[in-house]
Design a protein around this motif. Structure first.
Motif, mmCIF file in Angstrom:
data_model
loop_
_atom_site.group_PDB
_atom_site.id
_atom_site.type_symbol
_atom_site.label_atom_id
_atom_site.label_comp_id
_atom_site.label_asym_id
_atom_site.label_seq_id
_atom_site.Cartn_x
_atom_site.Cartn_y
_atom_site.Cartn_z
ATOM 1 N N PHE A 88 0.819 -1.216 0.000
ATOM 2 C CA PHE A 88 0.000 0.000 0.000
ATOM 3 C C PHE A 88 0.847 1.258 0.000
ATOM 4 O O PHE A 88 0.466 2.268 -0.604
ATOM 5 C CB PHE A 88 -0.952 -0.021 1.195
ATOM 6 C CG PHE A 88 -2.326 -0.499 0.841
ATOM 7 C CD1 PHE A 88 -3.406 0.359 0.834
ATOM 8 C CD2 PHE A 88 -2.525 -1.819 0.460
ATOM 9 C CE1 PHE A 88 -4.662 -0.082 0.473
ATOM 10 C CE2 PHE A 88 -3.779 -2.275 0.100
ATOM 11 C CZ PHE A 88 -4.852 -1.399 0.105
ATOM 12 N N GLU A 89 1.980 1.241 0.650
ATOM 13 C CA GLU A 89 2.860 2.406 0.607
ATOM 14 C C GLU A 89 3.356 2.649 -0.812
ATOM 15 O O GLU A 89 3.454 3.791 -1.266
ATOM 16 C CB GLU A 89 4.020 2.223 1.585
ATOM 17 C CG GLU A 89 3.590 2.318 3.051
ATOM 18 C CD GLU A 89 4.705 1.985 4.026
ATOM 19 O OE1 GLU A 89 5.776 1.527 3.553
ATOM 20 O OE2 GLU A 89 4.519 2.181 5.238
ATOM 21 N N ALA A 90 3.647 1.555 -1.527
ATOM 22 C CA ALA A 90 4.051 1.683 -2.935
ATOM 23 C C ALA A 90 2.883 2.176 -3.783
ATOM 24 O O ALA A 90 3.055 2.968 -4.719
ATOM 25 C CB ALA A 90 4.561 0.347 -3.455
ATOM 26 N N SER A 91 1.685 1.733 -3.453
ATOM 27 C CA SER A 91 0.496 2.111 -4.222
ATOM 28 C C SER A 91 0.196 3.599 -4.110
ATOM 29 O O SER A 91 -0.286 4.218 -5.071
ATOM 30 C CB SER A 91 -0.708 1.289 -3.748
ATOM 31 O OG SER A 91 -0.540 -0.079 -4.049
ATOM 32 N N VAL A 92 0.436 4.187 -2.942
ATOM 33 C CA VAL A 92 0.219 5.631 -2.789
ATOM 34 C C VAL A 92 1.130 6.403 -3.729
ATOM 35 O O VAL A 92 0.707 7.358 -4.390
ATOM 36 C CB VAL A 92 0.453 6.067 -1.320
ATOM 37 C CG1 VAL A 92 0.428 7.580 -1.213
ATOM 38 C CG2 VAL A 92 -0.592 5.481 -0.403
ATOM 39 N N GLU A 93 2.382 5.983 -3.821
ATOM 40 C CA GLU A 93 3.321 6.662 -4.710
ATOM 41 C C GLU A 93 2.883 6.533 -6.167
ATOM 42 O O GLU A 93 2.965 7.494 -6.941
ATOM 43 C CB GLU A 93 4.726 6.078 -4.516
ATOM 44 C CG GLU A 93 5.303 6.318 -3.124
ATOM 45 C CD GLU A 93 6.694 5.735 -2.975
ATOM 46 O OE1 GLU A 93 7.218 5.193 -3.981
ATOM 47 O OE2 GLU A 93 7.260 5.807 -1.872
ATOM 48 N N ILE A 94 2.386 5.342 -6.547
ATOM 49 C CA ILE A 94 1.921 5.138 -7.920
ATOM 50 C C ILE A 94 0.700 6.004 -8.202
ATOM 51 O O ILE A 94 0.588 6.621 -9.268
ATOM 52 C CB ILE A 94 1.596 3.646 -8.143
ATOM 53 C CG1 ILE A 94 2.880 2.828 -8.071
ATOM 54 C CG2 ILE A 94 0.891 3.434 -9.479
ATOM 55 C CD1 ILE A 94 2.658 1.336 -8.057
ATOM 56 N N ALA A 95 -0.227 6.063 -7.230
ATOM 57 C CA ALA A 95 -1.422 6.891 -7.410
ATOM 58 C C ALA A 95 -1.049 8.360 -7.570
ATOM 59 O O ALA A 95 -1.631 9.078 -8.399
ATOM 60 C CB ALA A 95 -2.368 6.700 -6.233
ATOM 61 N N MET A 96 -0.091 8.822 -6.796
ATOM 62 C CA MET A 96 0.344 10.215 -6.913
ATOM 63 C C MET A 96 0.904 10.485 -8.309
ATOM 64 O O MET A 96 0.642 11.537 -8.899
ATOM 65 C CB MET A 96 1.387 10.535 -5.835
ATOM 66 C CG MET A 96 0.825 10.599 -4.425
ATOM 67 S SD MET A 96 2.102 10.863 -3.151
ATOM 68 C CE MET A 96 2.706 12.497 -3.621
ATOM 69 N N GLN A 97 1.642 9.533 -8.850
ATOM 70 C CA GLN A 97 2.169 9.695 -10.206
ATOM 71 C C GLN A 97 1.036 9.756 -11.215
ATOM 72 O O GLN A 97 1.057 10.575 -12.142
ATOM 73 C CB GLN A 97 3.112 8.536 -10.533
ATOM 74 C CG GLN A 97 4.377 8.518 -9.714
ATOM 75 C CD GLN A 97 5.195 7.261 -9.935
ATOM 76 O OE1 GLN A 97 4.941 6.482 -10.855
ATOM 77 N NE2 GLN A 97 6.190 7.044 -9.081
ATOM 78 N N ARG A 98 0.021 8.913 -11.025
ATOM 79 C CA ARG A 98 -1.117 8.892 -11.950
ATOM 80 C C ARG A 98 -1.836 10.242 -11.967
ATOM 81 O O ARG A 98 -2.327 10.688 -12.998
ATOM 82 C CB ARG A 98 -2.109 7.811 -11.528
ATOM 83 C CG ARG A 98 -1.577 6.399 -11.587
ATOM 84 C CD ARG A 98 -1.982 5.690 -12.865
ATOM 85 N NE ARG A 98 -1.578 4.304 -12.787
ATOM 86 C CZ ARG A 98 -2.343 3.329 -12.323
ATOM 87 N NH1 ARG A 98 -3.563 3.605 -11.901
ATOM 88 N NH2 ARG A 98 -1.897 2.089 -12.285
ATOM 89 N N PHE A 99 -1.931 10.864 -10.804
ATOM 90 C CA PHE A 99 -2.638 12.139 -10.676
ATOM 91 C C PHE A 99 -1.697 13.339 -10.834
ATOM 92 O O PHE A 99 -2.079 14.472 -10.547
ATOM 93 C CB PHE A 99 -3.347 12.214 -9.323
ATOM 94 C CG PHE A 99 -4.608 11.392 -9.242
ATOM 95 C CD1 PHE A 99 -5.851 11.963 -9.518
ATOM 96 C CD2 PHE A 99 -4.557 10.048 -8.912
ATOM 97 C CE1 PHE A 99 -7.010 11.216 -9.446
ATOM 98 C CE2 PHE A 99 -5.718 9.278 -8.840
ATOM 99 C CZ PHE A 99 -6.946 9.858 -9.116
ATOM 100 N N ASN A 100 -0.451 13.065 -11.260
ATOM 101 C CA ASN A 100 0.557 14.126 -11.466
ATOM 102 C C ASN A 100 0.779 14.951 -10.207
ATOM 103 O O ASN A 100 0.849 16.187 -10.239
ATOM 104 C CB ASN A 100 0.135 15.045 -12.625
ATOM 105 C CG ASN A 100 0.098 14.321 -13.959
ATOM 106 O OD1 ASN A 100 1.004 13.534 -14.255
ATOM 107 N ND2 ASN A 100 -0.934 14.572 -14.744
ATOM 108 N N GLN A 101 0.890 14.269 -9.079
ATOM 109 C CA GLN A 101 1.112 14.924 -7.795
ATOM 110 C C GLN A 101 2.543 14.659 -7.321
ATOM 111 O O GLN A 101 2.996 13.507 -7.337
ATOM 112 C CB GLN A 101 0.102 14.412 -6.764
ATOM 113 C CG GLN A 101 -1.345 14.731 -7.139
ATOM 114 C CD GLN A 101 -2.344 13.893 -6.384
ATOM 115 O OE1 GLN A 101 -2.037 12.796 -5.919
ATOM 116 N NE2 GLN A 101 -3.572 14.405 -6.270
ATOM 117 N N ILE A 102 3.215 15.683 -6.914
ATOM 118 C CA ILE A 102 4.605 15.543 -6.473
ATOM 119 C C ILE A 102 4.691 15.468 -4.951
ATOM 120 O O ILE A 102 5.475 14.702 -4.386
ATOM 121 C CB ILE A 102 5.460 16.717 -6.991
ATOM 122 C CG1 ILE A 102 5.450 16.732 -8.529
ATOM 123 C CG2 ILE A 102 6.891 16.625 -6.462
ATOM 124 C CD1 ILE A 102 6.167 17.924 -9.136
#
Length: 314
Positions: free
Chosen positions: A90-104
């Motif tokens: 899940f910690e990895a998934s948050v980072e992937i989701a942020m990338q999907r939404f173009n969030q830094i």
């Protein structure tokens, strides 16, 4: 599509659905929140928290004495290892989701709710698995059609990947329709005296100061299904009303508030009442708003709950 949970939300059970039992897990992974665990997992039966894990303690612990009798002694250590792996995912998934939404950077939350329901009278069962990101629907499992549904463009990649994995989806369905139900029935059997107890609410009218809204507080009740409503001259009032969520108390009971946003001169002139309905009550509790009934409420803040097999969103 079912609405996802949001951080702190405990869904409200209808007063009439007393025979419906539920077993569910809430996973919450966060980024950018200092002092809050990056991953939290909470297990619940009929709205009662039975287990808890977070990334700070790295230990799954029981929350009810009766649940210890329902499992073997190695259960907690064995499942601690499962949650350690889930935490990484899940910690990895948050980072992937942020990338999907173009969030830094910033504060972001990925949540999952999954589990099952069982009607002990009709035998009807149901299962669910759904995800939310930053408080919005992200993706959910359509068990009947064996597919994933997403309202979010950023969830299409995940949908395509998970739709292709038929074996994993069959395993999900098997868990939600069979294994989860078996565990739910087992937990209900061991925890019946706690889960099926009936405790009526205590109702008070509260006010911070003479010019602030009046709060109708119902607290100390179990089970959690309750209706708190306002009336003006005997007629149901929907405007000028702010209904709060049903929240847990530390002793396992629940509380709910509703605020009446009218000026004191209005409720002094007209008849305003707060009515509370709960399955434990033979008669509804009705509190009329007038000065002698209102408790001064300096500093009153309703308590809040930050409660809460995994897949990486690749």
């Amino acid at each position: 599509m079912r609405k996802p949970f949001i951080l702190g939300l405990l869904w409200t059970i209808n007063i009439a659905s007393a025979v419906t039992h539920s077993y569910q897990y809430f996973y919450t992974a966060t980024a950018g929140i200092k002092g809050f665990p990056e991953f939290v997992a909470v297990g619940m039966v009929d709205g009662e928290q039975i287990s808890y894990y977070d990334s700070s303690s790295k230990q799954l612990i029981p929350r009810q004495e009766w649940v210890k009798k329902a499992v073997d002694v190695e259960f907690w250590e064995r499942n601690t290892q499962v949650f350690l792996n889930t935490q990484v995912s899940f910690e990895a998934s948050v980072e992937i989701a942020m990338q999907r939404f173009n969030q830094i950077d910033g504060v972001h939350t990925l949540q999952k709710r999954y589990g099952c329901e069982w009607d002990s009278e009709t035998g009807t069962t149901d299962g669910f698995e759904l995800y939310g990101y930053d408080g919005e629907d992200f993706i959910a499992f359509d068990m009947k059609n064996m597919r994933w549904i997403t309202p979010s463009p950023q969830g299409v990649t995940t949908k395509s990947k998970w739709d292709r994995d038929r074996i994993l989806n069959e395993m999900r369905k098997s868990y939600l329709t069979q294994i989860c139900i078996e565990w739910l029935k087992k937990y209900v059997g061991y925890g019946r005296s706690t889960l099926e107890r009936k405790v009526p609410p205590e109702v008070s009218l509260l006010q911070r100061d003479p010019s602030s809204p009046v709060t109708c507080l119902a607290t100390g009740f179990f089970p959690e299904g309750i209706v708190v409503s306002w009336q003006k001259e005997g007629e149901d009032l929907h405007e000028d009303v702010e209904l709060g969520e049903t929240l847990p108390n530390n002793d396992g009971t629940f509380q709910k508030t509703s605020r009446l946003r009218v000026k004191p001169e209005d409720w002094k002139k007209d008849t305003y009442t707060c009515t509370v309905q709960h399955k434990c009550l033979k008669e509804d509790i009705v509190k009329r708003v007038y000065e002698e009934e209102i408790r001064t409420n300096h500093g009153f803040v309703p308590s809040d709950s930050k409660s809460v097999y995994s897949s990486v969103l690749i």
